[in-house]
Design a protein around this motif. Sequence first.
Motif, PDB file in Angstrom:
ATOM      1  N   GLU A  87      -2.853 -49.527 -31.916  1.00  7.36           N
ATOM      2  CA  GLU A  87      -1.862 -50.415 -31.302  1.00  7.36           C
ATOM      3  C   GLU A  87      -1.390 -49.861 -29.963  1.00  7.36           C
ATOM      4  O   GLU A  87      -1.280 -50.595 -28.975  1.00  7.36           O
ATOM      5  CB  GLU A  87      -0.675 -50.594 -32.242  1.00  7.36           C
ATOM      6  N   LEU A  88      -1.098 -48.565 -29.920  1.00  9.28           N
ATOM      7  CA  LEU A  88      -0.604 -47.954 -28.680  1.00  9.28           C
ATOM      8  C   LEU A  88      -1.663 -47.978 -27.585  1.00  9.28           C
ATOM      9  O   LEU A  88      -1.336 -48.078 -26.395  1.00  9.28           O
ATOM     10  CB  LEU A  88      -0.147 -46.524 -28.957  1.00  9.28           C
ATOM     11  N   ALA A  89      -2.925 -47.901 -27.978  1.00  7.99           N
ATOM     12  CA  ALA A  89      -4.004 -47.957 -26.994  1.00  7.99           C
ATOM     13  C   ALA A  89      -4.026 -49.300 -26.274  1.00  7.99           C
ATOM     14  O   ALA A  89      -4.368 -49.372 -25.085  1.00  7.99           O
ATOM     15  CB  ALA A  89      -5.354 -47.685 -27.667  1.00  7.99           C
ATOM     16  N   THR A  90      -3.601 -50.364 -26.980  1.00  8.70           N
ATOM     17  CA  THR A  90      -3.568 -51.675 -26.325  1.00  8.70           C
ATOM     18  C   THR A  90      -2.494 -51.745 -25.248  1.00  8.70           C
ATOM     19  O   THR A  90      -2.536 -52.608 -24.368  1.00  8.70           O
ATOM     20  CB  THR A  90      -3.315 -52.801 -27.354  1.00  8.70           C
ATOM     21  N   TYR A  91      -1.508 -50.826 -25.323  1.00  6.61           N
ATOM     22  CA  TYR A  91      -0.462 -50.746 -24.303  1.00  6.61           C
ATOM     23  C   TYR A  91      -0.820 -49.760 -23.202  1.00  6.61           C
ATOM     24  O   TYR A  91      -0.013 -49.494 -22.307  1.00  6.61           O
ATOM     25  CB  TYR A  91       0.865 -50.328 -24.934  1.00  6.61           C
ATOM     26  N   GLY A  92      -2.008 -49.198 -23.282  1.00  8.00           N
ATOM     27  CA  GLY A  92      -2.458 -48.296 -22.239  1.00  8.00           C
ATOM     28  C   GLY A  92      -2.324 -46.819 -22.552  1.00  8.00           C
ATOM     29  O   GLY A  92      -2.618 -45.975 -21.692  1.00  8.00           O
ATOM     30  N   ALA A  93      -1.899 -46.471 -23.771  1.00  6.35           N
ATOM     31  CA  ALA A  93      -1.766 -45.053 -24.135  1.00  6.35           C
ATOM     32  C   ALA A  93      -3.136 -44.385 -24.168  1.00  6.35           C
ATOM     33  O   ALA A  93      -4.110 -44.975 -24.636  1.00  6.35           O
ATOM     34  CB  ALA A  93      -1.071 -44.915 -25.480  1.00  6.35           C
ATOM     35  N   MET A  94      -3.183 -43.164 -23.671  1.00  6.37           N
ATOM     36  CA  MET A  94      -4.416 -42.370 -23.665  1.00  6.37           C
ATOM     37  C   MET A  94      -4.255 -41.214 -24.644  1.00  6.37           C
ATOM     38  O   MET A  94      -3.182 -40.608 -24.744  1.00  6.37           O
ATOM     39  CB  MET A  94      -4.690 -41.824 -22.266  1.00  6.37           C
ATOM     40  N   PHE A  95      -5.340 -40.889 -25.376  1.00  2.53           N
ATOM     41  CA  PHE A  95      -5.287 -39.826 -26.378  1.00  2.53           C
ATOM     42  C   PHE A  95      -6.413 -38.825 -26.148  1.00  2.53           C
ATOM     43  O   PHE A  95      -7.544 -39.204 -25.837  1.00  2.53           O
ATOM     44  CB  PHE A  95      -5.388 -40.423 -27.786  1.00  2.53           C
ATOM     45  N   ASP A  98      -7.449 -35.970 -32.062  1.00  2.00           N
ATOM     46  CA  ASP A  98      -7.702 -36.882 -33.176  1.00  2.00           C
ATOM     47  C   ASP A  98      -6.612 -36.800 -34.240  1.00  2.00           C
ATOM     48  O   ASP A  98      -6.799 -37.258 -35.365  1.00  2.00           O
ATOM     49  CB  ASP A  98      -9.058 -36.544 -33.832  1.00  2.00           C
ATOM     50  N   GLY A  99      -5.471 -36.223 -33.914  1.00  2.00           N
ATOM     51  CA  GLY A  99      -4.423 -36.018 -34.900  1.00  2.00           C
ATOM     52  C   GLY A  99      -3.252 -36.968 -34.755  1.00  2.00           C
ATOM     53  O   GLY A  99      -3.217 -37.834 -33.869  1.00  2.00           O
ATOM     54  N   ASP A 100      -2.259 -36.759 -35.627  1.00  2.00           N
ATOM     55  CA  ASP A 100      -1.095 -37.645 -35.645  1.00  2.00           C
ATOM     56  C   ASP A 100       0.017 -37.195 -34.706  1.00  2.00           C
ATOM     57  O   ASP A 100       0.878 -37.991 -34.349  1.00  2.00           O
ATOM     58  CB  ASP A 100      -0.550 -37.803 -37.067  1.00  2.00           C
ATOM     59  N   SER A 101       0.005 -35.936 -34.288  1.00  2.00           N
ATOM     60  CA  SER A 101       1.089 -35.437 -33.425  1.00  2.00           C
ATOM     61  C   SER A 101       1.145 -36.198 -32.109  1.00  2.00           C
ATOM     62  O   SER A 101       2.218 -36.613 -31.648  1.00  2.00           O
ATOM     63  CB  SER A 101       0.900 -33.938 -33.154  1.00  2.00           C
ATOM     64  N   GLU A 102      -0.014 -36.382 -31.487  1.00  2.00           N
ATOM     65  CA  GLU A 102      -0.056 -37.072 -30.200  1.00  2.00           C
ATOM     66  C   GLU A 102       0.377 -38.529 -30.334  1.00  2.00           C
ATOM     67  O   GLU A 102       0.942 -39.107 -29.395  1.00  2.00           O
ATOM     68  CB  GLU A 102      -1.470 -36.974 -29.620  1.00  2.00           C
ATOM     69  N   VAL A 103       0.149 -39.125 -31.506  1.00  2.00           N
ATOM     70  CA  VAL A 103       0.559 -40.506 -31.739  1.00  2.00           C
ATOM     71  C   VAL A 103       2.087 -40.603 -31.769  1.00  2.00           C
ATOM     72  O   VAL A 103       2.671 -41.567 -31.261  1.00  2.00           O
ATOM     73  CB  VAL A 103      -0.059 -41.035 -33.049  1.00  2.00           C
ATOM     74  N   ILE A 104       2.759 -39.604 -32.363  1.00  2.00           N
ATOM     75  CA  ILE A 104       4.236 -39.599 -32.362  1.00  2.00           C
ATOM     76  C   ILE A 104       4.755 -39.561 -30.930  1.00  2.00           C
ATOM     77  O   ILE A 104       5.684 -40.294 -30.569  1.00  2.00           O
ATOM     78  CB  ILE A 104       4.776 -38.402 -33.155  1.00  2.00           C
ATOM     79  N   LEU A 105       4.161 -38.712 -30.110  1.00  2.00           N
ATOM     80  CA  LEU A 105       4.581 -38.625 -28.706  1.00  2.00           C
ATOM     81  C   LEU A 105       4.414 -39.958 -27.987  1.00  2.00           C
ATOM     82  O   LEU A 105       5.319 -40.416 -27.273  1.00  2.00           O
ATOM     83  CB  LEU A 105       3.775 -37.544 -27.993  1.00  2.00           C
ATOM     84  N   ALA A 106       3.264 -40.589 -28.174  1.00  2.00           N
ATOM     85  CA  ALA A 106       3.020 -41.870 -27.509  1.00  2.00           C
ATOM     86  C   ALA A 106       3.968 -42.950 -28.031  1.00  2.00           C
ATOM     87  O   ALA A 106       4.445 -43.800 -27.260  1.00  2.00           O
ATOM     88  CB  ALA A 106       1.568 -42.291 -27.718  1.00  2.00           C
ATOM     89  N   TRP A 108       6.986 -42.441 -29.185  1.00  2.00           N
ATOM     90  CA  TRP A 108       8.292 -42.150 -28.601  1.00  2.00           C
ATOM     91  C   TRP A 108       8.368 -42.683 -27.171  1.00  2.00           C
ATOM     92  O   TRP A 108       9.375 -43.295 -26.770  1.00  2.00           O
ATOM     93  CB  TRP A 108       8.567 -40.646 -28.617  1.00  2.00           C
ATOM     94  N   GLN A 109       7.329 -42.473 -26.413  1.00  2.00           N
ATOM     95  CA  GLN A 109       7.350 -42.912 -25.014  1.00  2.00           C
ATOM     96  C   GLN A 109       7.317 -44.429 -24.887  1.00  2.00           C
ATOM     97  O   GLN A 109       7.827 -44.981 -23.916  1.00  2.00           O
ATOM     98  CB  GLN A 109       6.191 -42.274 -24.267  1.00  2.00           C
ATOM     99  N   LYS A 110       6.740 -45.097 -25.881  1.00  2.00           N
ATOM    100  CA  LYS A 110       6.691 -46.558 -25.828  1.00  2.00           C
ATOM    101  C   LYS A 110       7.976 -47.188 -26.362  1.00  2.00           C
ATOM    102  O   LYS A 110       8.525 -48.129 -25.769  1.00  2.00           O
ATOM    103  CB  LYS A 110       5.490 -47.061 -26.654  1.00  2.00           C
ATOM    104  N   TRP A 111       8.489 -46.660 -27.486  1.00  2.00           N
ATOM    105  CA  TRP A 111       9.593 -47.338 -28.174  1.00  2.00           C
ATOM    106  C   TRP A 111      10.878 -46.517 -28.254  1.00  2.00           C
ATOM    107  O   TRP A 111      11.902 -47.022 -28.723  1.00  2.00           O
ATOM    108  CB  TRP A 111       9.161 -47.726 -29.585  1.00  2.00           C
ATOM    109  N   GLY A 112      10.856 -45.261 -27.836  1.00  2.00           N
ATOM    110  CA  GLY A 112      12.046 -44.423 -27.961  1.00  2.00           C
ATOM    111  C   GLY A 112      12.425 -44.231 -29.419  1.00  2.00           C
ATOM    112  O   GLY A 112      11.547 -44.202 -30.299  1.00  2.00           O
ATOM    113  N   PRO A 113      13.720 -44.130 -29.749  1.00  2.00           N
ATOM    114  CA  PRO A 113      14.127 -43.948 -31.155  1.00  2.00           C
ATOM    115  C   PRO A 113      13.643 -45.047 -32.083  1.00  2.00           C
ATOM    116  O   PRO A 113      13.527 -44.833 -33.287  1.00  2.00           O
ATOM    117  CB  PRO A 113      15.656 -43.944 -31.069  1.00  2.00           C
TER     118      PRO A 113
END
Length: 631
Positions: A87-95, A98-106, A108-113
């Motif tokens: 889903e985040l990739a459709t908003y332009g997020a780059m990864f 292959d883990g879940d940590s980077e997804v939390i960061l992305a 946060w940057q998209k939706w904040g809290p």
Amino acid sequence: MCGIAGIFHLETPKPVDPARVEKMCDAIAHRGPDGSAVWTAPGVGLGHRRLSIIDLAGSPQPMASTDGRAMLVFNGEIYNYRELRAELATYGAMFHTDGDSEVILAAWQKWGPDCLPRLNGMFAFAIYDLPSRQLFLARDRFGVKPLFHASLSDGSVIFGSELKALLAHPLLRREVDPLAIEDYLAWGYVPDTRSIIKGVRKLPAAHSLLLAHGKPMPEPKRWWDISFADRHKGKEADLEAELLHLLGQAVTSRMAADVPLGAFLSGGVDSSSVVALMAQSSNQPVKTCSIGFDTKGLDESDYAAQVAKRFATDHRARKVSPDDFEEIDTLVAMFDEPFADASALPTWRVCQLARESVTVALSGDGADEALGGYRRHRFQLNEDRLRGLLPQGIRSPLFGSLAAVWPKADWAPRPLRAKSTFESLASSSEAAYAKSLCVMAPGLRDGLYSPDYLALRGDYRAEQPMIELMRGAPARSGLDKAQYADLAFWLPGDILTKVDRASMSVGLEAREPLLDHRLVEFAARLPDRMRIRGMDGKWLMKKAMSRHLPDDILYRPKQGFVTPIAEWFRGPLAGEARGIAKGAALARTGWMVPERVAQMAEAHIGGRSDHSRALWQLLMLEKSLTRLGLA
């Protein structure tokens, strides 16, 4: 699964010494034996100990976001991270991992809290957002993963996965919170509403905290709650099918790992259900493990072996002696705060066995709380029906008078112990349930306290927070309120604390599929009769699992891990029992009357009363205070 720690300066962004953060992380090295690192910037320092589970080489922490504008330390697992990543990739997020940590960061940057409700998992994490100079702390819905924090005299806030991490900071004052003693003696643990050390707080389950330089310390903000206020309208067969689907979905989502994975198998309904659904989803034998006891009446290993054979698991079992009292000091060190759930010992033993062959183990924890599986739930449901027949003004004096004259018979079968039933019926639903959960009843506690402590405690009683929680619960019935209290109060304070510390002490990740929030939200809307019917708790779950498990697994009497502390205190620990009254730590506090503690010990040793649980609580308290240097 990992350990995290950090320092954040609220007032001004003073430099943070990396060595201090590193020392905090070293105190919880057992949580992450596979690596450690520290990151600092003006006013902030984040530290991490890693237990590699997913993307073994590609997700080191502290982790920076792709654009370098945020930094993360994270303890836990996000089970829907692949869906979120897409889903985040459709908003332009780059990864780049292959883990879940980077997804939390992305996220946060998209939706904040607002990213938190999108996360399906167990977690405690800290994100430092560089542009806003804010630190965001968050904990998962049920409090599977812990997070302690405290404000210090230099204007900083420190945090960590365990109290050990905070104790490693030289500015943390070691002073007992006296009200935590009342809490601990009531519940057998210090609940998330308090800490044994004054000034240390636990971030509550399903809460977050947003800190900013130059701003005062805020109060935690709740980001999720479980509601029992609505009811399903569907047919029983449809609800059964949906429950089975949610159970399978929860188990399957927690089977993702790049390391060996298995399950705890006690032979009870919950762990057997998890293993059955794992076997259905796996193309190779599930690795299972169980602990058996030499003592007849405590051993469930035959049932575990039956389930293992049924699903052709790769099963490992070990018989241990329940007389492991020499490990008491190990348990004290494991939990930091006083913790008197004696099943922590066999839980630790089964975690040790599991760690010999796997790094991740699925457990059956959570089903009793979510689906009404405890005996006390049945009592609450039936007593509330009686309460509903009489107004409080008639019920209270009537049953109160009966309770006053009825003899106390703790030795008798429960149907003959009418005194406690009369006392419950004389009370409000909430007060009666809170009392039913107490390890040490109010009268017994009051009898042990010194006049100085009674003055210090004042009007506070440990039951009050639970009663208030139940009264404010989004619920329709007394059973709803009881389960709400279990999920919000009992579960994070006792069950999940026990499993987290026992598993992490050996570098094992424990996952609780039956606490998938979608499953729990579904269960909370079931009518009472689909949770409890007759003498059967978890009624709909048992019906749904009847196609997978035999009746002698589904409907045999419930039995948990048991430690024979009553026998210990009449045998090898009799000297320890007698020594509690003379304990240096408790004596220095002046909060107990030594003569009354001594009388309790002698009554137990002599077989006149069973005070084993109270003595165990006092022994663990004495040892915890001594180890922490708090008395």
